[in-house]
Design an enzyme around this catalytic site. Structure first.
Site, PDB file in Angstrom:
ATOM      1  N   GLY A 239       0.754  -1.240   0.000  1.00  0.00           N
ATOM      2  CA  GLY A 239       0.000   0.000   0.000  1.00  0.00           C
ATOM      3  C   GLY A 239       0.785   1.292   0.000  1.00  0.00           C
ATOM      4  CD  GLU A 275       0.168  -9.301   1.530  1.00  0.00           C
ATOM      5  OE1 GLU A 275      -0.681  -8.427   1.275  1.00  0.00           O
ATOM      6  OE2 GLU A 275      -0.129 -10.403   1.991  1.00  0.00           O
ATOM      7  N   PRO A 276       4.433  -5.479  -0.935  1.00  0.00           N
ATOM      8  CG  PRO A 276       6.683  -4.951  -1.324  1.00  0.00           C
ATOM      9  CD  PRO A 276       5.784  -5.935  -0.604  1.00  0.00           C
ATOM     10  N   GLY A 277       3.482  -3.783  -3.919  1.00  0.00           N
ATOM     11  CA  GLY A 277       3.320  -3.954  -5.361  1.00  0.00           C
ATOM     12  C   GLY A 277       3.770  -2.703  -6.082  1.00  0.00           C
ATOM     13  NE  ARG A 278      -0.184   2.294  -6.015  1.00  0.00           N
ATOM     14  CZ  ARG A 278      -1.220   2.313  -6.859  1.00  0.00           C
ATOM     15  NH1 ARG A 278      -1.090   2.888  -8.039  1.00  0.00           N
ATOM     16  NH2 ARG A 278      -2.373   1.768  -6.521  1.00  0.00           N
ATOM     17  NE  ARG A 314      -2.749   3.487 -11.147  1.00  0.00           N
ATOM     18  CZ  ARG A 314      -2.484   4.734 -10.826  1.00  0.00           C
ATOM     19  NH1 ARG A 314      -1.933   5.549 -11.699  1.00  0.00           N
ATOM     20  NH2 ARG A 314      -2.759   5.187  -9.631  1.00  0.00           N
ATOM     21  CB  CYS A 347     -16.041   4.962 -29.115  1.00  0.00           C
ATOM     22  SG  CYS A 347     -15.252   4.813 -30.714  1.00  0.00           S
ATOM     23  CD  GLU A 348     -16.754   4.020 -22.974  1.00  0.00           C
ATOM     24  OE1 GLU A 348     -17.236   4.809 -22.134  1.00  0.00           O
ATOM     25  OE2 GLU A 348     -17.293   2.965 -23.318  1.00  0.00           O
ATOM     26  CE1 TYR A 376      -2.376  -3.263  -8.527  1.00  0.00           C
ATOM     27  CE2 TYR A 376      -0.943  -1.454  -7.889  1.00  0.00           C
ATOM     28  CZ  TYR A 376      -1.550  -2.655  -7.596  1.00  0.00           C
ATOM     29  OH  TYR A 376      -1.305  -3.256  -6.386  1.00  0.00           O
TER      30      TYR A 376
HETATM   31  C1  LIG Z   1      -3.056  -5.064  -4.013  1.00  0.00           C
HETATM   32  C2  LIG Z   1      -2.584  -5.660  -2.759  1.00  0.00           C
HETATM   33  C3  LIG Z   1      -1.282  -5.433  -2.329  1.00  0.00           C
HETATM   34  C4  LIG Z   1      -0.332  -4.486  -3.027  1.00  0.00           C
HETATM   35  O1  LIG Z   1      -0.741  -3.171  -2.920  1.00  0.00           O
HETATM   36  P1  LIG Z   1       0.253  -1.993  -3.398  1.00  0.00           P
HETATM   37  O2  LIG Z   1      -0.506  -0.771  -3.131  1.00  0.00           O
HETATM   38  O3  LIG Z   1       0.496  -2.213  -4.845  1.00  0.00           O
HETATM   39  O4  LIG Z   1       1.484  -2.105  -2.585  1.00  0.00           O
HETATM   40  C5  LIG Z   1      -0.855  -6.089  -1.199  1.00  0.00           C
HETATM   41  N1  LIG Z   1      -1.671  -6.918  -0.507  1.00  0.00           N
HETATM   42  C6  LIG Z   1      -2.942  -7.147  -0.890  1.00  0.00           C
HETATM   43  C7  LIG Z   1      -3.780  -8.072  -0.098  1.00  0.00           C
HETATM   44  C8  LIG Z   1      -3.447  -6.524  -2.021  1.00  0.00           C
HETATM   45  O5  LIG Z   1      -4.709  -6.732  -2.389  1.00  0.00           O
END
Ligand SMILES: *Cc1c(COP(=O)(O)O)cnc(C)c1O
Length: 422
Positions: A239, A275-278, A314, A347-348, A376
């Protein structure tokens, strides 16, 4: 810091001129930097070294197998939300014991697949899910290792569509239902409670909600341990936000995030997962697109790009802003600024990347990069308007490789079959 920089007026990804890639693969395309992925992973790892967490990269942010492999080689695990993402993680060489499986709606078949694969833990989000998991595990004669995802009722202060931590959201077990869930769990023969997990949203730019959620989960962890459960793990979710606009105030750095975690958990003996993604993938990628037309309207100008909302969703979905920069900077006399809305061909009306932005010398055929598109981006793309899925390219030093081919119109239409009554 990332590895997309100008050299003599030309945008490079690491040591590769983006014009070279555009000439090879055509536009639009996604381009990712290996060095940036690795750097982001290791900056975070360093910032959290006092708890030495298992870093389970959130695969949904950018699930390309080559991207996953780049991170796997640094020691990353994976946070997955589907059977398909488990398959991707395994293909990238991430061991099952470094995979955590999240999501509110795991199907029975997906649960069975995860149990047979031997993932480290399933993050369970409701009592209903827990009951079902017990049944599936019993049938397979396995014990499911679970973490309860709890909903701390903390608002992350992020966009409503990426908020997950309040009682209004579908995610996690509410605080009131935790005692009932624990009681039920005691009777479940094929469930083993390993930990707790929390994830309050995405693109958080303020640390206070993290701290509030972490304090609550720590207290709960101690309480549950006290009750005699052999609980040992805390999964802090993802997050942490990134800078989309280099000119706007910067979000907290991994170091500041680390300090919060240290403050809260320093005296707690437990294993940690994050759990980092972004944070890892977002600024490690761009989307390169070409200007098709500059439509000079009565009231405004429109820069019509060859990329659209189906390629990068996004802005349409979250009102997100992606900085737009030219691949080739203009010099001296040719340089002029035009104010335009940046839109795609779909077309939106919502197919708009930016409103009233200054574009540098927009001319037909000019290439631009949408920054911060590594997370994303490709994973959310669709084929709306029967547009191809655009290619993904990975750069490493002087080398680049196509890591997903363009999935063209023919390939898309081929999936469809005609009923025999025609
Ligand atoms: C999407 C998600 C993440 C990653 O979130 P980021 O904002 O990309 O770091 C981690 N844990 C869970 C359960 C998620 O759904």
């Amino acid at each position: 810091m990332d590895h997309f920089n100008y050299q003599n007026g030309t945008l490079f990804c690491e040591d590769v001129d983006l014009n070279t890639i555009a000439n090879k693969v055509g536009t639009p395309f996604y381009c990712y930097s290996s060095a940036t992925l690795v750097r982001h992973f290791n900056v975070l790892k360093d910032a959290l070294k006092f708890i030495n967490p298992l870093i389970c990269y959130a695969v949904k942010a950018n699930s390309n197998v080559a991207v996953l492999k780049t991170l796997a080689e640094e020691g990353a695990g994976a946070d997955v939300v589907s059977k398909g993402e488990i398959m991707r993680a395994l293909k990238a060489g991430i061991p099952a014991q470094k995979i955590v499986y999240s999501g509110v709606g795991k199907s029975h078949a997906d649960m069975a697949f995860a149990l047979n694969t031997g993932v480290l833990q399933l993050n369970v989000e409701s009592l209903a899910e827990l009951h079902q998991l017990n049944i599936v595990a019993q049938k397979l004669d396995r014990t499911a290792q679970v973490a309860l995802r709890v909903n701390p009722d903390v608002d992350g202060g992020t966009h409503e569509k990426i908020r997950t931590g309040t009682a209004e959201d579908k995610f996690g077990i509410s605080w009131q239902q935790i005692p009932e869930t624990l009681n039920a769990l005691k009777e479940m023969s094929h469930i083993e409670l390993k930990g707790l997990t929390v994830h309050i949203g995405s693109q958080l730019t303020n640390l206070a909600p993290f701290k509030a959620a972490f304090m609550r989960i720590k207290e709960l962890f101690l309480d549950i341990k006290h009750q005699g459960f052999p609980i040992e793990r805390i999964d802090l979710g993802g997050g942490l936000g990134i800078a989309y606009d280099p000119k706007a105030p910067q979000p907290p750095q991994p170091e500041d995030y680390g300090k919060i975690i240290q403050d809260v958990f320093i005296d707690l003996p437990a294993d940690f997962i994050i759990e980092p993604g972004r944070l890892i993938a977002g600024n490690a990628g761009i989307m390169v697109s070409s200007l098709i037309y500059l439509k000079e309207g009565e009231k405004k100008n429109f820069a019509i790009m060859d990329a659209a909302m189906n390629d990068l969703m996004r802005p349409a979905l979250y009102d997100a802003k992606h900085a737009l920069i030219p691949i080739q900077q203009s010099m001296g006399d040719e340089r002029h600024l035009t104010i335009a809305d940046v839109v795609g061909p779909v077309c939106e009306t919502g197919d708009r990347f930016a409103k009233d932005v200054e574009l540098e010398s927009p001319t037909e055929g000019k290439l631009y990069a949408f920054r911060s598109a590594g997370a994303y981006g490709a994973t959310m793309s669709s084929t709306y308007n029967t547009r191809p899925l655009i290619p993904e390219v990975l750069v490493k030093g002087e080398n680049f490789a196509i890591i997903r081919q363009r999935i063209n119109e023919e390939a898309l239409i081929k999936q469809e079959t005609m009923p025999d009554w025609f």
